[in-house]
Design an enzyme around this catalytic site. Sequence first.
Site, PDB file in Angstrom:
ATOM      1  CD  GLU A 155       8.732 -22.254   7.124  1.00 37.84           C
ATOM      2  OE1 GLU A 155       8.978 -23.289   6.233  1.00 37.84           O
ATOM      3  OE2 GLU A 155       7.313 -22.989   7.251  1.00 37.84           O
ATOM      4  CD  GLU A 161       8.083 -29.572  11.398  1.00 35.27           C
ATOM      5  OE1 GLU A 161       8.541 -29.537  10.231  1.00 35.27           O
ATOM      6  OE2 GLU A 161       6.427 -28.877  11.428  1.00 35.27           O
ATOM      7  CG  HIS A 191       5.824 -23.630  11.450  1.00 36.79           C
ATOM      8  ND1 HIS A 191       5.560 -24.994  11.677  1.00 36.79           N
ATOM      9  CD2 HIS A 191       5.682 -23.306  10.089  1.00 36.79           C
ATOM     10  CE1 HIS A 191       6.227 -26.018  11.236  1.00 36.79           C
ATOM     11  NE2 HIS A 191       6.406 -25.170  10.092  1.00 36.79           N
ATOM     12  CD  GLU A 249       4.798 -25.773   3.908  1.00 41.53           C
ATOM     13  OE1 GLU A 249       5.687 -26.068   3.527  1.00 41.53           O
ATOM     14  OE2 GLU A 249       4.406 -25.084   5.298  1.00 41.53           O
TER      15      GLU A 249
HETATM   16  C1  LER Z   1       8.020 -25.966   6.008  1.00 42.72           C
HETATM   17  O1  LER Z   1       7.449 -24.869   5.131  1.00 42.72           O
HETATM   18  C2  LER Z   1       7.413 -26.071   6.738  1.00 42.72           C
HETATM   19  O2  LER Z   1       6.698 -25.487   7.385  1.00 42.72           O
HETATM   20  C3  LER Z   1       7.942 -26.959   7.781  1.00 42.72           C
HETATM   21  O3  LER Z   1       6.838 -27.978   8.189  1.00 42.72           O
HETATM   22  C4  LER Z   1       8.636 -28.332   6.819  1.00 42.72           C
HETATM   23  O4  LER Z   1       9.287 -29.172   8.280  1.00 42.72           O
HETATM   24 MN    MN Z   2       6.488 -23.352   6.334  1.00 43.37          MN
END
Ligand code: LER
Ligand code: MN
Length: 278
Positions: A155, A161, A191, A249
């Site tokens: 990912e 992060e 993201h 998520e």
């Molecule tokens: C995990 O799937 C994610 O999106 C991240 O933000 C974990 O830090």
């Molecule tokens: Mn994620």
Amino acid sequence: MKRVTSIALSFEKTDFGPVLFGGDLEGGIRLISELGFPAVEISIRDPGLVDRRWLHRLLSETGISISGIATGQAYYNDGLSLTDLKPERRRVCFDRLKHQVDLVAEFGGCLIVGGIRGVLSRDPGEREMQEEAFYSGFRELADFARKVGVTIALEPINRYETNMINTVSEGLDALARLGCDNVGLLVDTFHMNIEEPRIADSIRRAGRAVVYVHIADSNRWAPGFGHTDFGEVLAALDEIGYEGPISAEILPCPTAEEAAMAVARFWKERSTGGARRT
Ligand code: LER
Ligand code: MN
């Protein structure tokens, strides 16, 4: 287009934000089953803590399958990372991940590798060592996973992060450098909203490499609470022929229950062609 809708829950109570029902996995799975979801993603810090018989029973009672096991809590809670400069700590991390692979082999879904890659040093020499350790360790993990039929989803994660593999392009470069046929990309709209010029274009560029999708709105609440254009996102996924899991998520906001219900409403509106905002 066939879609496996899922929601990310946590096995344990955790400070790691975008998971629902931390510490009440059973309550969470029962609720999402009532809401009509076919699958769940479970964020697990340590697979050794999971009572497998209990989990099998819960899944069969609710008719829910596992779309993925997420591994980031081992980094956020236990400080284990794939780029730790200490080889013995890296070994503990890889052993933990192999244990996660066993769990995936037993329950189904895929293994999600995101935050557990850690953060690279600013020192160029250390950075190179960390990258080498990451790629060689990851290849070993992927070989181990291939033998038991497990796919790994790598990912890209936004710059706030980690400083390693932030964009879809960097994710595709990482896949090429790894050269493993059982590793693909997980694209996460939260993201991507930070890193990609246009989310839909990046999805199209990733194409067949996409093996898993996380959805969250721009503020990481359920879709409909921010400004991400999910019409465009879903159209791009259709265009690339994606039929895998689409897992929400999201932060438990305003509450975990309301967040889960908002995701269910989002999908219901899509399936009935409705355009109402949540
Ligand atoms: C995990 O799937 C994610 O999106 C991240 O933000 C974990 O830090
Ligand atoms: Mn994620």
